[in-house]
Design a protein around this motif. Structure first.
Motif, short mmCIF file in Angstrom:
data_model
loop_
_atom_site.label_atom_id
_atom_site.label_comp_id
_atom_site.label_asym_id
_atom_site.label_seq_id
_atom_site.Cartn_x
_atom_site.Cartn_y
_atom_site.Cartn_z
N PHE A 1 1.11 0.95 -31.52
CA PHE A 1 1.28 -0.25 -32.28
C PHE A 1 2.23 -0.08 -33.48
O PHE A 1 2.80 1.28 -33.76
CB PHE A 1 0.18 -0.70 -33.26
N GLN B 1 -9.42 -0.65 -28.76
CA GLN B 1 -9.47 -1.56 -27.68
C GLN B 1 -8.55 -0.90 -26.55
O GLN B 1 -8.99 -0.84 -25.30
CB GLN B 1 -9.32 -2.92 -28.00
N ALA B 2 -7.35 -0.86 -27.11
CA ALA B 2 -6.47 -0.33 -26.18
C ALA B 2 -6.65 1.11 -25.29
O ALA B 2 -6.19 1.44 -24.32
CB ALA B 2 -4.86 -0.19 -26.83
N LEU B 3 -7.39 1.91 -26.14
CA LEU B 3 -7.79 3.21 -25.54
C LEU B 3 -8.87 3.14 -24.62
O LEU B 3 -9.51 4.11 -24.01
CB LEU B 3 -8.25 4.02 -26.70
N ARG C 1 -6.79 -0.30 -18.73
CA ARG C 1 -6.45 0.45 -20.30
C ARG C 1 -6.31 1.89 -20.14
O ARG C 1 -5.60 2.56 -20.90
CB ARG C 1 -7.57 -0.02 -21.07
N ALA D 1 -6.43 -0.51 -31.43
CA ALA D 1 -6.20 0.71 -30.94
C ALA D 1 -7.14 1.26 -30.13
O ALA D 1 -7.11 2.00 -29.09
CB ALA D 1 -5.75 1.73 -32.09
#
Ligand SMILES: Nc1ncnc2c1ncn2[C@@H]1O[C@H](COP(=O)(O)OP(=O)(O)O)[C@@H](O)[C@H]1O
Ligand SMILES: [Mg+2]
Lengths: 239, 248
Positions: B91, A138-140, B84, A136
């Protein structure tokens, strides 16, 4: 049998030995606890980089320090660092003397010993964290560093705190072994005192009470820290 | 279709873990404002497709374009960052940072990663929590929220990044049936507002009603890609038919 005589405690010489001993014990414990915690954090951080040779090196370090007696480590540090090799010449007297004092050797060896255990504690804190939390981050768009300091380290620290409390209170007790390499801490002066007044039992009881008190204060403070840092779902519930 | 502009274009991507080929030539186009559902058996590579789309996982072969980003050519985390910001992801579970409150979870990245103004971000975050109807839980920690509430906060957090597309990876799979519909309600609202969404889901009713097209994955391939009416009424591929026969 329990015919205890504490009249010697009135002697200012004994008093000052005890005070200096306690102060040195506290100094040694404080320095090695802080250093051990930092080593633990840096080691665990380094392990997250997944660099093969670095992992192997840290693994070796942890295994060696975790699986050998801390007393042996301290003697090793003392005889290698202080008596062999590293010598400086005192500019005043012109005599050759060790670069590192016995105290420094004890502090270094205790820091490494505690650090090896702390690496394990922080590592397991990071590993028990759900992988999704890291993804999470990383994705942010968090960078590797930002992710470590803002997400992984705070969570891992809270998870690892109970284990760290154990390590630090053990480390505190292990400082007593520094007496063997002539560091003038509490245990060292205890020996000095009973060699002088032959009140072995009285001295041992007193020293025991002092250790119990100091370690209890440490665990109490750590428990406060744990409660303060707790968040719902991890560790002791925030009150 | 009334969405001419392709926001995401995936061409012939391959990915293997050791000897195991997870993706065997995936092609997928998502136009701006579309909702695309990906369904398929467990282990067929659905999550991997999403992870490749925002660069969480590098691909072995093929090309991925998201907006102006050529994802397959981004090699470093730093090069990945603008992507990103454009692509948010939710998730299956454990999305939220457990040491931060719901509000802080939503505010963190816009401030710390995008460098937006704190007061403005707080305003935005509170509005988004209201939008997912959790304004009253702003100061709760994830550990104090139900699974469904956590997922809705995660959606608010994704929206706070002001992304062009959100990837949802089975976000209701770990939830109690009662809370699933609240989460789906929030997602449906986003789709109706025109946000581009790619959803891996097992909610067939939801896929049928909400999506613009539905893809079926099997063994690392998209074996069927059709508008929902056609997909559910007339699946062409036997594997889709078999799967739908089992789940419907
Ligand atoms: N990091 C990984 N390393 C090794 N195998 C993986 C990894 N990620 C996924 N896989 C494997 O790839 C296959 C597809 O995974 P995934 O994309 O998660 O499927 P799905 O989301 O459709 O269930 C699974 O068999 C899984 O075990
Ligand atoms: Mg999956």
């Amino acid at each position: 049998m329990l015919d205890l005589d504490y009249s010697w405690l009135a002697d200012p010489a004994y008093q000052s030995w005890l005070v200096v001993g306690v102060i040195n014990t506290l100094k040694l414990a404080a320095i090695s606890s802080i250093a051990a915690t930092l080593i633990g954090m840096l080691g665990a951080l380094a392990l997250t980089l997944r660099i093969a040779w670095l992992d192997a090196l840290i693994e070796l370090f942890v295994e060696v320090f975790r699986n050998t007696p801390p007393l042996l480590q301290m003697l090793f540090a003392y005889f290698t660092l202080s008596t062999l090799g590293l010598q400086v010449t005192d500019p005043d007297t012109g005599l050759s003397m060790p670069l590192l004092s016995a105290f420094a050797c004890a502090a270094i060896s205790l820091s490494l010993f505690g650090g090896a255990l702390a690496i394990e504690a922080f590592r397991s804190g990071i590993e028990t964290m759900p992988r999704a939390i890291i993804e999470a981050g990383q994705a942010l768009g968090y960078s590797r560093w930002a992710r470590f300091w803002r997400i992984e380290a705070p969570i891992a620290t809270r998870i690892s705190l109970p284990a760290l409390t154990n390590i630090l209170s053990n480390l505190f007790k292990t400082t007593s072994q520094a007496s063997v390499i002539t560091v003038p801490e509490l245990m060292y002066y205890a020996g000095q005192i009973y060699n002088d007044n032959f009140r072995t039992m009285e001295v041992m009881i007193l020293v025991l009470v002092i250790y119990v008190t100091l370690v209890s204060i440490l665990t109490y403070l750590m428990a406060r820290l744990e409660r303060w840092m707790a968040f719902p779902g991890y560790g002791k519930a925030a009150s | 279709m009334t969405h001419p502009e392709a926001l995401i274009e995936i061409k012939d991507i391959h990915k293997s873990f050791g000897k195991f080929n997870v993706l065997n030539g995936i092609d997928l186009t998502v136009r701006k404002g579309e909702a695309v559902c990906i369904i398929g058996p467990s282990g067929s590579g659905k999550s991997t497709i999403l992870r490749c789309m925002n660069g969480l996982m590098p691909i072995d072969r093929g090309t991925i374009r998201v907006g102006q980003h050529q994802v397959h050519s981004l090699k470093t985390e730093k090069a990945m960052r603008p992507l990103r910001h454009q692509v948010a992801m939710v998730f299956q579970q454990y999305n939220l940072f457990p040491h931060k409150t719901a509000l802080e979870n939503v505010m963190m990245a816009p401030i710390q990663v995008l460098g937006h103004d704190r007061a403005e971000v707080e305003d935005r975050a509170r509005k988004l929590l209201d939008k997912v109807r959790l304004g009253h839980k702003a100061d709760s920690y994830p550990g104090q929220l139900s699974g469904g509430q956590q997922q809705r906060v995660a959606i608010a957090r994704a929206l706070a990044m002001q992304p062009d597309v959100i990837l949802f990876d089975e976000v209701t799979a770990a939830l109690d049936p009662e809370t699933v519909k609240d989460v789906l309600f929030n997602i449906r609202e986003l789709v109706e507002e025109g946000l581009t969404c790619v959803l891996v889901t097992h909610e067939m009713g939801f896929a049928r009603e909400v999506s613009h097209h539905v893809c079926f994955t099997d063994h690392g391939k998209i074996v069927e890609d059709a508008p929902p009416a056609e997909f559910f009424a007339n699946p062409r591929d036997p594997r889709t038919r078999e799967f739908l026969g089992q789940v419907l």
